[in-house]
Design a protein around this motif. Structure first.
Motif, PDB file in Angstrom:
ATOM      1  N   GLU A  36      64.117  -8.088  -8.168  1.00  0.00           N
ATOM      2  CA  GLU A  36      63.035  -8.836  -7.508  1.00  0.00           C
ATOM      3  C   GLU A  36      62.081  -9.442  -8.528  1.00  0.00           C
ATOM      4  N   ARG A  37      62.130  -8.967  -9.753  1.00  0.00           N
ATOM      5  CA  ARG A  37      61.312  -9.509 -10.857  1.00  0.00           C
ATOM      6  C   ARG A  37      62.213 -10.166 -11.893  1.00  0.00           C
ATOM      7  N   ARG A  38      63.378 -10.568 -11.480  1.00  0.00           N
ATOM      8  CA  ARG A  38      64.370 -11.154 -12.398  1.00  0.00           C
ATOM      9  C   ARG A  38      64.648 -10.194 -13.567  1.00  0.00           C
ATOM     10  N   SER A  77      64.324 -11.060 -17.636  1.00  0.00           N
ATOM     11  CA  SER A  77      63.339 -12.136 -17.851  1.00  0.00           C
ATOM     12  C   SER A  77      62.223 -11.709 -18.788  1.00  0.00           C
ATOM     13  N   GLY A  78      62.474 -10.663 -19.583  1.00  0.00           N
ATOM     14  CA  GLY A  78      61.485 -10.257 -20.589  1.00  0.00           C
ATOM     15  C   GLY A  78      60.450  -9.309 -20.028  1.00  0.00           C
ATOM     16  N   GLY A  79      59.326  -9.242 -20.711  1.00  0.00           N
ATOM     17  CA  GLY A  79      58.258  -8.323 -20.298  1.00  0.00           C
ATOM     18  C   GLY A  79      57.658  -8.752 -18.972  1.00  0.00           C
ATOM     19  N   ASP A  80      57.282  -7.767 -18.154  1.00  0.00           N
ATOM     20  CA  ASP A  80      56.687  -8.047 -16.841  1.00  0.00           C
ATOM     21  C   ASP A  80      55.266  -8.569 -17.057  1.00  0.00           C
ATOM     22  N   GLN A  81      55.097  -9.858 -16.835  1.00  0.00           N
ATOM     23  CA  GLN A  81      53.821 -10.508 -17.161  1.00  0.00           C
ATOM     24  C   GLN A  81      52.670 -10.008 -16.284  1.00  0.00           C
ATOM     25  N   TYR A  89      52.120  -3.851 -22.611  1.00  0.00           N
ATOM     26  CA  TYR A  89      52.407  -3.815 -21.176  1.00  0.00           C
ATOM     27  C   TYR A  89      52.054  -2.416 -20.702  1.00  0.00           C
ATOM     28  N   MET A 121      69.670 -16.063 -17.282  1.00  0.00           N
ATOM     29  CA  MET A 121      69.059 -16.492 -18.531  1.00  0.00           C
ATOM     30  C   MET A 121      67.990 -15.551 -19.046  1.00  0.00           C
ATOM     31  N   LEU A 122      67.355 -15.939 -20.105  1.00  0.00           N
ATOM     32  CA  LEU A 122      66.316 -15.150 -20.753  1.00  0.00           C
ATOM     33  C   LEU A 122      66.748 -13.701 -20.950  1.00  0.00           C
ATOM     34  N   TYR A 131      69.464 -15.711 -15.853  1.00  0.00           N
ATOM     35  CA  TYR A 131      68.500 -15.949 -16.924  1.00  0.00           C
ATOM     36  C   TYR A 131      68.432 -14.814 -17.944  1.00  0.00           C
ATOM     37  N   GLY A 135      61.673 -11.722 -23.802  1.00  0.00           N
ATOM     38  CA  GLY A 135      62.102 -10.445 -24.358  1.00  0.00           C
ATOM     39  C   GLY A 135      63.504 -10.098 -23.905  1.00  0.00           C
ATOM     40  N   THR A 157      60.537 -17.992 -23.834  1.00  0.00           N
ATOM     41  CA  THR A 157      59.400 -18.571 -23.115  1.00  0.00           C
ATOM     42  C   THR A 157      58.068 -18.222 -23.767  1.00  0.00           C
ATOM     43  N   SER A 163      52.937 -15.644 -25.949  1.00  0.00           N
ATOM     44  CA  SER A 163      53.572 -14.484 -26.559  1.00  0.00           C
ATOM     45  C   SER A 163      54.593 -14.963 -27.588  1.00  0.00           C
ATOM     46  N   PHE A 164      55.057 -14.036 -28.384  1.00  0.00           N
ATOM     47  CA  PHE A 164      56.135 -14.357 -29.338  1.00  0.00           C
ATOM     48  C   PHE A 164      56.735 -13.061 -29.834  1.00  0.00           C
TER      49      PHE A 164
HETATM   50  C1  2NE Z   1      63.188 -16.136 -15.318  1.00  0.00           C
HETATM   51  C2  2NE Z   1      62.728 -17.376 -14.583  1.00  0.00           C
HETATM   52  C3  2NE Z   1      63.067 -18.632 -15.352  1.00  0.00           C
HETATM   53  C4  2NE Z   1      63.464 -17.380 -13.215  1.00  0.00           C
HETATM   54  O1  2NE Z   1      63.029 -18.445 -12.428  1.00  0.00           O
HETATM   55  P1  2NE Z   1      63.388 -18.443 -10.862  1.00  0.00           P
HETATM   56  O2  2NE Z   1      62.874 -19.732 -10.317  1.00  0.00           O
HETATM   57  O3  2NE Z   1      64.824 -18.112 -10.692  1.00  0.00           O
HETATM   58  O4  2NE Z   1      62.599 -17.213 -10.205  1.00  0.00           O
HETATM   59  P2  2NE Z   1      61.017 -17.038  -9.991  1.00  0.00           P
HETATM   60  O5  2NE Z   1      60.683 -17.487  -8.613  1.00  0.00           O
HETATM   61  O6  2NE Z   1      60.247 -17.625 -11.101  1.00  0.00           O
HETATM   62  O7  2NE Z   1      60.874 -15.445 -10.095  1.00  0.00           O
HETATM   63  C5  2NE Z   1      61.197 -14.599  -9.013  1.00  0.00           C
HETATM   64  C6  2NE Z   1      60.159 -13.508  -8.965  1.00  0.00           C
HETATM   65  O8  2NE Z   1      60.245 -12.762 -10.173  1.00  0.00           O
HETATM   66  C7  2NE Z   1      59.002 -12.743 -10.825  1.00  0.00           C
HETATM   67  C8  2NE Z   1      58.318 -14.024 -10.363  1.00  0.00           C
HETATM   68  O9  2NE Z   1      56.926 -13.942 -10.533  1.00  0.00           O
HETATM   69  C9  2NE Z   1      58.733 -14.073  -8.903  1.00  0.00           C
HETATM   70  O10 2NE Z   1      57.934 -13.175  -8.180  1.00  0.00           O
HETATM   71  P3  2NE Z   1      57.488 -13.509  -6.648  1.00  0.00           P
HETATM   72  O11 2NE Z   1      56.808 -14.854  -6.685  1.00  0.00           O
HETATM   73  O12 2NE Z   1      58.769 -13.527  -5.848  1.00  0.00           O
HETATM   74  O13 2NE Z   1      56.579 -12.388  -6.274  1.00  0.00           O
HETATM   75  N1  2NE Z   1      59.216 -12.737 -12.258  1.00  0.00           N
HETATM   76  C10 2NE Z   1      60.161 -13.372 -12.955  1.00  0.00           C
HETATM   77  N2  2NE Z   1      60.048 -13.139 -14.256  1.00  0.00           N
HETATM   78  C11 2NE Z   1      58.998 -12.313 -14.399  1.00  0.00           C
HETATM   79  C12 2NE Z   1      58.374 -11.700 -15.511  1.00  0.00           C
HETATM   80  N3  2NE Z   1      58.844 -11.868 -16.780  1.00  0.00           N
HETATM   81  N4  2NE Z   1      57.293 -10.928 -15.286  1.00  0.00           N
HETATM   82  C13 2NE Z   1      56.834 -10.716 -14.043  1.00  0.00           C
HETATM   83  N5  2NE Z   1      57.391 -11.277 -12.932  1.00  0.00           N
HETATM   84  C14 2NE Z   1      58.462 -12.056 -13.123  1.00  0.00           C
HETATM   85  C15 2NE Z   1      61.203 -17.344 -14.314  1.00  0.00           C
HETATM   86  O14 2NE Z   1      60.925 -16.338 -13.380  1.00  0.00           O
HETATM   87  C16 2NE Z   1      60.389 -17.125 -15.541  1.00  0.00           C
HETATM   88  O15 2NE Z   1      60.191 -18.039 -16.311  1.00  0.00           O
HETATM   89  N6  2NE Z   1      59.909 -15.900 -15.709  1.00  0.00           N
HETATM   90  C17 2NE Z   1      58.975 -15.558 -16.775  1.00  0.00           C
HETATM   91  C18 2NE Z   1      59.708 -15.383 -18.104  1.00  0.00           C
HETATM   92  C19 2NE Z   1      58.758 -14.964 -19.183  1.00  0.00           C
HETATM   93  O16 2NE Z   1      57.891 -15.719 -19.546  1.00  0.00           O
HETATM   94  N7  2NE Z   1      58.898 -13.741 -19.702  1.00  0.00           N
HETATM   95  C20 2NE Z   1      58.014 -13.147 -20.676  1.00  0.00           C
HETATM   96  C21 2NE Z   1      58.277 -13.621 -22.104  1.00  0.00           C
HETATM   97  S1  2NE Z   1      57.335 -12.777 -23.324  1.00  0.00           S
HETATM   98  C22 2NE Z   1      58.274 -11.324 -23.599  1.00  0.00           C
HETATM   99  O17 2NE Z   1      59.147 -11.027 -22.861  1.00  0.00           O
HETATM  100  C23 2NE Z   1      57.975 -10.432 -24.764  1.00  0.00           C
HETATM  101  C24 2NE Z   1      57.579 -10.950 -25.975  1.00  0.00           C
HETATM  102  O18 2NE Z   1      57.469 -12.248 -26.146  1.00  0.00           O
HETATM  103  C25 2NE Z   1      57.254 -10.100 -27.046  1.00  0.00           C
HETATM  104  C26 2NE Z   1      57.393  -8.756 -26.880  1.00  0.00           C
HETATM  105  C27 2NE Z   1      57.816  -8.256 -25.663  1.00  0.00           C
HETATM  106  C28 2NE Z   1      58.107  -9.092 -24.617  1.00  0.00           C
END
Ligand code: 2NE
Length: 287
Positions: A36-38, A77-81, A89, A121-122, A131, A135, A157, A163-164
């Protein structure tokens, strides 16, 4: 393949992951279970992943570990934003964590191959559908192999969400796709489809989504036919230069492990225990 649910030695149930072992196959499968959070990870998710990987390492019947995400929409999809704080986190504890960095090191040092199976992805994994981003994408890059479904999408992303990953997320990517492409992936934060990812050297192969697990199991079985010690030493050797002192330590540890199994290594220990002078004279000084 018949999968059965597995537990670690604590016997505690997992909430954020599904941990399974294939009956009579030598394969463990770890699935991030937050579709549900990808399949975004929170600290609890990472804690459970660490426990499962520890178990897979210590279980001598396991030879290969598959990392994947639940469903077909995302590997991870990486860390839960929604849980991001000023210091990482946070979920059940009132301080932040970036414990995914510990997980990256653990996967890198696991003396068994880890395959990311990705249908999205991701990703931070290697068996990928959907995706693999942020992360999640780093997780797939630290895995030894990545098998992607044709619907997989890859990218970082971080710069979009403030973030990075300046550790493995940058250095390993640069090794995989080259320094120019790595800059493109991080600076522009674009998404790439599975065919593009394969062309860039980011994944080993791309297969139709419906064949993803079958193909991944085929790769596992091929690995499992080979010498576990050869695979173990090759993994640490392939990482050694990039991982610096820690890489040499892993490779050196493998050498010690093998030496302990020899008569020469055993002579030193036995002499100590027997309170006598060791006799190494019969062991050759090979050219
Ligand atoms: C993954 C992506 C591209 C998917 O898009 P789509 O259109 O297929 O789904 P949607 O509608 O965006 O997501 C479905 C539900 O999952 C949640 C969304 O908020 C949404 O929730 P509801 O609206 O249904 O309530 N969701 C998805 N990814 C989430 C996340 N990462 N955290 C919390 N909730 C999330 C699209 O969802 C997307 O771009 N997601 C965000 C990717 C992202 O930016 N991730 C963090 C990167 S930073 C990181 O991971 C990191 C770092 O840089 C350094 C150290 C540690 C971690």
């Amino acid at each position: 393949v018949v999968w059965r649910i597995a537990f670690d030695e604590s016997g505690k149930e997992f909430t954020d992951i599904i941990y399974e072992k294939a009956v009579d196959e030598g394969i463990a499968k770890i699935t991030i279970n937050r579709p549900e959070r990808r399949n975004a990870f929170r600290p609890q998710t990472v804690k459970e992943l660490i426990r499962a990987f520890n178990d897979a390492r210590d279980d001598s019947s396991v030879g290969v570990v598959i990392l994947t995400g639940k469903g077909t929409k995302a590997f991870c999809s990486g860390g839960d934003q929604a849980l991001r704080t000023t210091d990482g986190y946070a979920d059940y504890e009132n301080f932040g964590r970036l414990n995914v960095l510990d997980l990256q090191v653990q996967i890198r040092r696991l003396p068994k191959p880890v395959i990311a199976m990705d249908a999205c992805m991701l990703v931070y994994s290697s068996f990928i559908m959907g995706y693999a981003v942020g992360g999640g994408h780093v997780l797939h890059m630290v895995c030894d192999l990545t098998i992607a479904a044709d619907n997989a999408i890859f990218g970082q992303t971080g710069p979009k969400v403030g973030s990075f990953d300046a550790g493995y997320g940058s250095s390993i990517m640069s090794r995989l796709v080259g320094p120019k492409k790595a800059r493109e992936m991080w600076f522009l934060a674009r998404f790439y489809n599975a065919a593009e990812a394969e062309k860039m050297g980011l994944v080993n192969t791309v297969v139709p989504l419906e064949n993803l697990e079958r193909e991944t199991i085929k790769w596992c079985r091929e690995i499992l036919r080979n010498s576990p010690t050869a695979i173990r030493v090759l993994k640490s050797a392939l990482n050694a230069v990039d991982d610096g002192h820690a890489g040499l330590q892993a490779l050196g540890g493998d050498a010690t492990l093998i030496f302990y199994g020899t008569e020469e290594g055993n002579e030193g220990k036995t002499a100590y225990v027997d309170r006598r002078r060791p006799d190494f004279s019969k062991f050759p000084r090979r050219p």
